[in-house]
Design a protein around this motif. Sequence first.
Motif, PDB file in Angstrom:
ATOM      1  N   ALA A 116      37.241  19.528  19.833  1.00 59.91           N
ATOM      2  CA  ALA A 116      35.900  19.249  19.724  1.00 59.91           C
ATOM      3  C   ALA A 116      35.075  20.323  20.278  1.00 59.91           C
ATOM      4  N   PHE A 117      34.841  21.230  20.708  1.00 54.33           N
ATOM      5  CA  PHE A 117      34.618  22.299  20.954  1.00 54.33           C
ATOM      6  C   PHE A 117      35.623  23.986  20.620  1.00 54.33           C
ATOM      7  N   PRO A 118      35.324  24.830  20.560  1.00 58.83           N
ATOM      8  CA  PRO A 118      36.283  25.926  20.015  1.00 58.83           C
ATOM      9  C   PRO A 118      36.137  27.109  21.158  1.00 58.83           C
ATOM     10  N   PHE A 119      35.100  27.074  21.777  1.00 54.38           N
ATOM     11  CA  PHE A 119      34.821  27.829  22.657  1.00 54.38           C
ATOM     12  C   PHE A 119      34.904  27.528  24.636  1.00 54.38           C
ATOM     13  N   GLY A 120      35.477  28.232  24.947  1.00 56.65           N
ATOM     14  CA  GLY A 120      35.357  28.212  26.881  1.00 56.65           C
ATOM     15  C   GLY A 120      35.543  29.558  27.072  1.00 56.65           C
ATOM     16  N   MET A 121      35.595  29.256  28.627  1.00 55.63           N
ATOM     17  CA  MET A 121      35.435  30.010  29.618  1.00 55.63           C
ATOM     18  C   MET A 121      35.998  30.048  31.472  1.00 55.63           C
ATOM     19  N   GLY A 122      36.287  31.359  31.951  1.00 58.90           N
ATOM     20  CA  GLY A 122      36.397  31.284  32.730  1.00 58.90           C
ATOM     21  C   GLY A 122      35.600  31.671  34.348  1.00 58.90           C
ATOM     22  N   LEU A 123      34.916  31.823  35.291  1.00 63.32           N
ATOM     23  CA  LEU A 123      34.249  32.118  36.435  1.00 63.32           C
ATOM     24  C   LEU A 123      35.058  31.859  37.950  1.00 63.32           C
ATOM     25  N   VAL A 124      35.150  32.831  38.099  1.00 63.79           N
ATOM     26  CA  VAL A 124      35.822  32.852  39.983  1.00 63.79           C
ATOM     27  C   VAL A 124      35.495  33.791  40.397  1.00 63.79           C
ATOM     28  N   LEU A 125      34.994  33.253  41.597  1.00 66.72           N
ATOM     29  CA  LEU A 125      34.287  34.282  42.646  1.00 66.72           C
ATOM     30  C   LEU A 125      34.763  34.099  44.026  1.00 66.72           C
ATOM     31  N   THR A 126      34.786  34.532  44.744  1.00 65.37           N
ATOM     32  CA  THR A 126      35.523  34.565  46.572  1.00 65.37           C
ATOM     33  C   THR A 126      34.450  35.061  46.945  1.00 65.37           C
ATOM     34  N   ALA A 127      35.125  34.965  48.625  1.00 65.60           N
ATOM     35  CA  ALA A 127      34.313  36.034  49.679  1.00 65.60           C
ATOM     36  C   ALA A 127      34.674  35.782  50.935  1.00 65.60           C
ATOM     37  N   GLY A 128      34.756  36.093  51.417  1.00 66.53           N
ATOM     38  CA  GLY A 128      35.426  36.506  52.327  1.00 66.53           C
ATOM     39  C   GLY A 128      36.858  38.068  52.949  1.00 66.53           C
ATOM     40  N   GLN A 129      36.963  38.374  53.760  1.00 70.77           N
ATOM     41  CA  GLN A 129      37.960  39.257  53.985  1.00 70.77           C
ATOM     42  C   GLN A 129      39.482  39.526  53.136  1.00 70.77           C
ATOM     43  N   ASP A 130      39.695  38.071  52.537  1.00 73.66           N
ATOM     44  CA  ASP A 130      40.942  38.392  52.085  1.00 73.66           C
ATOM     45  C   ASP A 130      40.102  38.760  49.984  1.00 73.66           C
ATOM     46  N   ALA A 131      39.518  38.045  49.867  1.00 76.69           N
ATOM     47  CA  ALA A 131      38.632  38.783  49.179  1.00 76.69           C
ATOM     48  C   ALA A 131      38.822  40.112  48.909  1.00 76.69           C
ATOM     49  N   GLN A 132      38.780  41.275  50.045  1.00 78.61           N
ATOM     50  CA  GLN A 132      38.858  42.569  49.806  1.00 78.61           C
ATOM     51  C   GLN A 132      40.315  43.218  49.611  1.00 78.61           C
ATOM     52  N   LYS A 133      40.987  41.676  50.074  1.00 83.11           N
ATOM     53  CA  LYS A 133      42.969  42.971  49.547  1.00 83.11           C
ATOM     54  C   LYS A 133      42.389  42.513  48.150  1.00 83.11           C
ATOM     55  N   ASN A 134      41.770  41.497  47.310  1.00 85.41           N
ATOM     56  CA  ASN A 134      42.530  41.015  46.078  1.00 85.41           C
ATOM     57  C   ASN A 134      41.215  42.103  44.467  1.00 85.41           C
ATOM     58  N   HIS A 135      40.909  42.941  45.446  1.00 82.78           N
ATOM     59  CA  HIS A 135      39.933  43.948  44.707  1.00 82.78           C
ATOM     60  C   HIS A 135      40.924  44.595  43.690  1.00 82.78           C
ATOM     61  N   SER A 136      40.087  44.088  41.946  1.00 84.93           N
ATOM     62  CA  SER A 136      40.613  45.345  40.672  1.00 84.93           C
ATOM     63  C   SER A 136      40.251  46.666  40.705  1.00 84.93           C
ATOM     64  N   ILE A 137      41.197  47.540  40.366  1.00 83.01           N
ATOM     65  CA  ILE A 137      40.492  48.671  40.876  1.00 83.01           C
ATOM     66  C   ILE A 137      39.775  48.747  39.343  1.00 83.01           C
ATOM     67  N   GLY A 138      38.429  49.569  40.328  1.00 81.67           N
ATOM     68  CA  GLY A 138      37.925  50.185  38.177  1.00 81.67           C
ATOM     69  C   GLY A 138      36.353  49.059  38.524  1.00 81.67           C
ATOM     70  N   ILE A 139      36.890  48.115  39.648  1.00 81.72           N
ATOM     71  CA  ILE A 139      35.277  46.832  39.887  1.00 81.72           C
ATOM     72  C   ILE A 139      35.646  46.368  41.467  1.00 81.72           C
ATOM     73  N   LEU A 140      34.745  47.578  41.666  1.00 78.99           N
ATOM     74  CA  LEU A 140      34.544  46.927  43.869  1.00 78.99           C
ATOM     75  C   LEU A 140      35.273  47.437  44.332  1.00 78.99           C
ATOM     76  N   ARG A 141      36.860  48.896  43.920  1.00 78.76           N
ATOM     77  CA  ARG A 141      37.623  49.356  44.252  1.00 78.76           C
ATOM     78  C   ARG A 141      38.055  50.433  43.148  1.00 78.76           C
ATOM     79  N   ASP A 142      38.287  52.064  43.997  1.00 79.17           N
ATOM     80  CA  ASP A 142      38.713  52.590  43.328  1.00 79.17           C
ATOM     81  C   ASP A 142      40.002  53.167  43.526  1.00 79.17           C
ATOM     82  N   ASP A 143      40.466  53.906  42.194  1.00 80.03           N
ATOM     83  CA  ASP A 143      42.060  54.578  42.945  1.00 80.03           C
ATOM     84  C   ASP A 143      42.105  54.979  44.394  1.00 80.03           C
ATOM     85  N   ASN A 144      41.476  55.467  44.815  1.00 78.71           N
ATOM     86  CA  ASN A 144      42.170  56.235  46.135  1.00 78.71           C
ATOM     87  C   ASN A 144      41.618  55.127  47.617  1.00 78.71           C
ATOM     88  N   ASP A 145      40.957  54.041  46.800  1.00 78.61           N
ATOM     89  CA  ASP A 145      41.309  52.997  47.777  1.00 78.61           C
ATOM     90  C   ASP A 145      42.434  52.246  48.389  1.00 78.61           C
TER      91      ASP A 145
END
Length: 339
Positions: free
Chosen positions: A38-67
Motif C-alpha cells: 500500500a505504501f512502499p516507504f518505511g522508517m525507524g527511529l529509536v531514542l533512548t535516555a538514561g545511564q544504560d543509554a551511555q553504554k549503547n553509543h555507536s562510535i562516531g555518534i556520541l562516542r569517540d574511539d578513545n572513550d
Amino acid sequence: MPGATSNGWTNSGRVYDIDQGYTFDMAEFSIKRDPDEAFPFGMGLVLTAGQDAQKNHSIGILRDDNDAFPFRNTSWFDLQEAYISARIPIGNGPVVKVGKFVSLIGYEVIESPLNLNYSRDYLFNLASPQTTTGGILSYTFTDWLSAQAGLVLGWDRSNTDNVGPSGTGQISVKPTKDLSTELNFIVGPEISGDRNPVRWVIDLTANYTGIGSLTLGFNFNYGSQANDVFLTSQGLGDKSAQWYGIAAYAAYDFLKDFRAALRQEWFNDVDGVRTATVGGVTLFSTTATLQYNIWKGLYGRGEYRHDNASEPVYGCRPATGCLKTSQDTLSVSLFYKFF
C-alpha cells in the motif's frame, strides 16, 4: 570488557550492571513503520535516555574511539536507531534499509523487557555488536524462507575509521509456525591497535513456542579476529583470537500474569581477548528470572544469577586484582510498557 571491573563498580562480564547509587536506567521512544504494497516507504527511529543509554553509543555518534567503558563522559541520550526503508516493486518486493539499526547477531536484544531474562548473557555482552550503520537488502522468498545481506561500517561504528566496510547477513528459516531459526554473520576489518585486521562472527539462533505456554530458545556464536592488539601486547605476534559460546533458554507463562525463565550459558574466551584475561578463560552462567504483571503495563522482575569461571575474573579491585572464580547476584527491576 577490558578493564571494566578494576574499579569495583561493575559485576564482571556485564554491560549495564554499574553500581553508582540510585540512577535512572532507561527510557525509550520508538516509532517504526515497515514498507508494504500500500505504501512502499518505511522508517525507524529509536531514542533512548538514561545511564544504560551511555553504554549503547555507536562510535562516531556520541562516542569517540578513545572513550573507555562505561563511557561516563558521554551523553545519557542515545540515537539507538535511525533509518529509512523502501520496498522495490519486483517479485515479492525486496526491501532496502539505510541508516543505523540493531545488529542481526544474537538472541538477546538491547531492551531488557524483550528478553526472557533481566540481565544480558555473555554472548550479548562479549561476542556481538549491538548496532550497525550502513545499508541492508532483505527478501522474503516464501513463508518459511527469507534472507538479508548488506554492508555496514563495523561493530557499533558510525564513522569510516575502519579501512573498509563489513559484510553482514542473515538466512531465516521457519519450517513450522512455532519454530524459527536464523543463521547470522558479520565479517570485516575492525580497528585493533594501529591495524585493521579482519573480525568475523557466525551466529545461530532458534526459538520454539509449540508446547503450550512454554518458550524454548537457543544461541550459538563463534568468532575470530586476526592480529588482535591484546595478544600483540603479550608478545604473541600476529596470532588470531577465537571465542565461542552456547546459551539455552526456557520460559513458562503460568497463572496468567507470571512468567518463570531459566538461562544456561557457556562461553569460551579461548585467547582472553573478549575479557582481557591473559591465557583465556571459560565462563559458565545460570540465571533464573521470575516476572509478574503487576498492573496493566507495569511489570516487576526478580532474578538470581550465578556466574562461574575457570580463572579468577570476579571480585576485582585495584589493590588486589581479581581474586574470585564465581559471583552471585540478585536483581529486582520494574519496567512499564505504554503500548
